[in-house]
Design an enzyme around this catalytic site. Structure first.
Site, PDB file in Angstrom:
ATOM      1  N   GLN A  24     -11.913  -9.356   7.168  1.00 46.64           N
ATOM      2  CA  GLN A  24     -11.964  -8.721   5.842  1.00 46.64           C
ATOM      3  C   GLN A  24     -10.680  -8.937   5.048  1.00 46.64           C
ATOM      4  OE1 GLN A  24     -14.189  -4.594   6.609  1.00 46.64           O
ATOM      5  NE2 GLN A  24     -13.049  -5.350   8.366  1.00 46.64           N
ATOM      6  N   THR A  84      -4.294  -3.283  -1.402  1.00 47.46           N
ATOM      7  CA  THR A  84      -4.887  -2.901  -0.120  1.00 47.46           C
ATOM      8  C   THR A  84      -6.398  -3.086  -0.171  1.00 47.46           C
ATOM      9  OG1 THR A  84      -5.459  -1.087   1.377  1.00 47.46           O
ATOM     10  CG2 THR A  84      -4.771  -0.430  -0.815  1.00 47.46           C
ATOM     11  N   ILE A  85      -6.936  -3.561   0.929  1.00 39.45           N
ATOM     12  CA  ILE A  85      -8.394  -3.666   1.013  1.00 39.45           C
ATOM     13  C   ILE A  85      -9.016  -2.277   1.149  1.00 39.45           C
ATOM     14  CG2 ILE A  85      -8.372  -5.976   2.058  1.00 39.45           C
ATOM     15  CD1 ILE A  85      -9.292  -4.507   4.697  1.00 39.45           C
ATOM     16  N   ASP A  86      -8.189  -1.265   1.458  1.00 39.94           N
ATOM     17  CA  ASP A  86      -8.728   0.087   1.694  1.00 39.94           C
ATOM     18  C   ASP A  86      -9.019   0.834   0.384  1.00 39.94           C
ATOM     19  OD1 ASP A  86      -8.116  -0.550   4.310  1.00 39.94           O
ATOM     20  OD2 ASP A  86      -6.230   0.558   4.304  1.00 39.94           O
ATOM     21  N   MET A  96     -13.210  -1.985   8.052  1.00 37.41           N
ATOM     22  CA  MET A  96     -11.885  -1.369   7.957  1.00 37.41           C
ATOM     23  C   MET A  96     -11.859  -0.303   6.858  1.00 37.41           C
ATOM     24  SD  MET A  96      -9.110  -4.370   8.514  1.00 37.41           S
ATOM     25  CE  MET A  96      -8.533  -4.793  10.163  1.00 37.41           C
ATOM     26  N   GLY A 119       0.837  -1.190   0.000  1.00 41.99           N
ATOM     27  CA  GLY A 119       0.000   0.000   0.000  1.00 41.99           C
ATOM     28  C   GLY A 119       0.874   1.244   0.000  1.00 41.99           C
ATOM     29  N   ARG A 134     -33.622  -4.085  16.683  1.00 47.34           N
ATOM     30  CA  ARG A 134     -32.434  -3.410  17.218  1.00 47.34           C
ATOM     31  C   ARG A 134     -31.762  -2.541  16.163  1.00 47.34           C
ATOM     32  NH1 ARG A 134     -29.931  -8.839  19.956  1.00 47.34           N
ATOM     33  NH2 ARG A 134     -30.740  -8.490  22.046  1.00 47.34           N
TER      34      ARG A 134
HETATM   35  O1  F6P Z   1      -4.534  -1.049   5.452  1.00 48.87           O
HETATM   36  C1  F6P Z   1      -5.226  -2.241   5.629  1.00 48.87           C
HETATM   37  C2  F6P Z   1      -5.792  -2.331   7.012  1.00 48.87           C
HETATM   38  O2  F6P Z   1      -6.504  -3.544   7.133  1.00 48.87           O
HETATM   39  C3  F6P Z   1      -6.664  -1.141   7.439  1.00 48.87           C
HETATM   40  O3  F6P Z   1      -7.954  -1.209   6.896  1.00 48.87           O
HETATM   41  C4  F6P Z   1      -6.606  -1.262   8.934  1.00 48.87           C
HETATM   42  O4  F6P Z   1      -6.809  -0.021   9.563  1.00 48.87           O
HETATM   43  C5  F6P Z   1      -5.200  -1.739   9.181  1.00 48.87           C
HETATM   44  O5  F6P Z   1      -4.756  -2.349   7.972  1.00 48.87           O
HETATM   45  C6  F6P Z   1      -5.054  -2.726  10.306  1.00 48.87           C
HETATM   46  O6  F6P Z   1      -3.729  -3.074  10.427  1.00 48.87           O
HETATM   47  P1  F6P Z   1      -3.168  -4.188  11.400  1.00 48.87           P
HETATM   48  O7  F6P Z   1      -3.018  -5.442  10.588  1.00 48.87           O
HETATM   49  O8  F6P Z   1      -1.857  -3.643  11.828  1.00 48.87           O
HETATM   50  O9  F6P Z   1      -4.131  -4.373  12.520  1.00 48.87           O
END
Ligand code: F6P
Length: 363
Positions: free
Chosen positions: A285, A139-141, A183, A116, A176
């Site tokens: 995820q 990246t999943i982001d 993430m 990333g 509810r």
């Molecule tokens: O950048 C990918 C990601 O999964 C983000 O969505 C998340 O905030 C972060 O990495 C979590 O990282 P770690 O594996 O250090 O908990």
């Protein structure tokens, strides 16, 4: 004449599709170009510590569908600011020359870095020191500049959508509010797209700071209209208007987002009197087998990365733009993040089907 050699490493958080890229690089290098492939273990840590392994065809056979990375990864080790404890004290040093030394010792013609923004920014700095670098965006982001998407995103979006689907029935049964935290770091792509696909009633993005009164009013409106449940999709990086993002407590020094949904659940219960429950999807995820889309994209990225090496088009990142696989200068993405623009057509679409963003949208 000895064979040409290409190195490959995976840095930062893992995501589904890394192994498919490794396979794409290695298979085309070996079968099409008679090259040798060397894997660097654990991201930049392997480059610092001199940890590598040969990747013959047999090592990459059968890995297309596997999540994770056969090379291992690390998301803290930066060769330009390497942190170690010496006599109980933290010392930060620049060990990038040591990395360059190992690069030359391995006699690499190029190094392909999968990562990333953090990994690719470091890779860009190594390119400035003389390494022949090709970057592959993962990246999943989906928060990298200069590419329409990254592999891993589709798999994470699929999982998050399925989770939202499943939460509907239990939310409905118990009347509810269910909050699901996804993430995405500072970008709301995952929350936005899974939220729309899963029919989330309220979607909270880092890019649109929320107002708790707007959220409570949206829940109350639904209840009044006869819908006795609500689904709120919360990006882990969401924050209140004028407030800060929520972080988890961590023993180690790394900053970790998380906890926003829990905080909101308490506030919504207080202000609406409707019972709330929270589901945090977390690293689910990032796990599991990549979707067909991610396998395809990752394979295309891997083969394209090797093409760039063969054509000696270095200091570039593989990208997809308008459906075409292409390449962009790596310097263009270094230190940047692609966030959801406030005029995104998807925000408009969601608003048109009645989704609240927990705030008044700019018109
Ligand atoms: O950048 C990918 C990601 O999964 C983000 O969505 C998340 O905030 C972060 O990495 C979590 O990282 P770690 O594996 O250090 O908990």
């Amino acid at each position: 004449m000895s064979k040409k050699r290409v190195g490959i490493l995976t840095g930062g958080g893992d995501c589904p599709g890394l192994n498919a890229v490794i396979r794409g690089v290695a298979k085309s290098a070996i079968t099409q170009h008679d090259m040798e492939v060397i894997g660097i273990r654990d991201g930049f840590l392997g480059l610092i510590e001199g940890l590598s392994l040969p990747l013959p065809s047999s090592a990459v056979s059968g890995i297309l569908t596997q999540g994770g990375t056969i090379l291992g990864t690390s998301n803290k080790e930066d060769p330009f600011a390497y942190r170690r404890k010496i006599d109980g004290k933290e010392v930060v040093t620049d060990v990038s020359d040591r990395c360059m030394g190992f690069y030359h010792q391995l006699e690499l013609d190029a190094l392909i870095c999968l990562g990333g923004d953090g990994t690719l920014t470091i890779a860009g700095k190594l390119a400035e020191k003389g390494a022949n670098i090709v970057g592959v965006p993962k990246t999943i982001d989906r928060d990298l500049m200069e590419t329409d998407t990254t592999f891993g995103f589709d798999t994470a979006r699929t999982l998050a959508t399925e989770a939202i689907d499943r939460l509907h029935t239990t939310a409905d049964a118990h009347h509810r509010v269910m909050l699901v935290e996804v993430m995405g770091r500072n970008a709301g792509w995952l929350a936005l797209e899974a939220g729309i696909a899963g029919g989330g009633d309220i979607i909270l993005l880092p890019e649109i700071p929320y107002d708790i009164e707007e959220i409570s009013a949206a829940v109350a409106r639904r209840n009044k209209g006869g819908k006795r449940f609500s689904i709120i999709v919360v990006a882990e990086g969401a924050k209140a208007k004028g407030g800060e993002q929520t972080y988890q407590k961590s023993v180690l020094s790394q900053v970790r987002l998380g906890g926003c949904a829990q905080l909101l659940a308490q506030q919504i219960e207080e202000s609406t009197g409707v019972e709330c429950r929270v589901a945090v999807l977390g690293h689910l995820q990032r796990g599991g087998t990549p979707t067909p889309y991610d396998r395809l994209l990752a394979t295309q990225f891997g083969v394209q990365a090797l093409e760039l090496v063969v054509n000696r088009e270095f200091n570039a990142m593989v990208a997809i733009k308008g459906g075409e696989i292409t390449a962009v200068p790596i310097q263009r993405i270094m230190g940047k993040q692609r966030l959801v623009p406030l005029n995104s057509p998807l925000i408009k679409v969601a608003a048109a089907v009645g989704t609240s963003f927990g705030a008044k949208l700019p018109v």
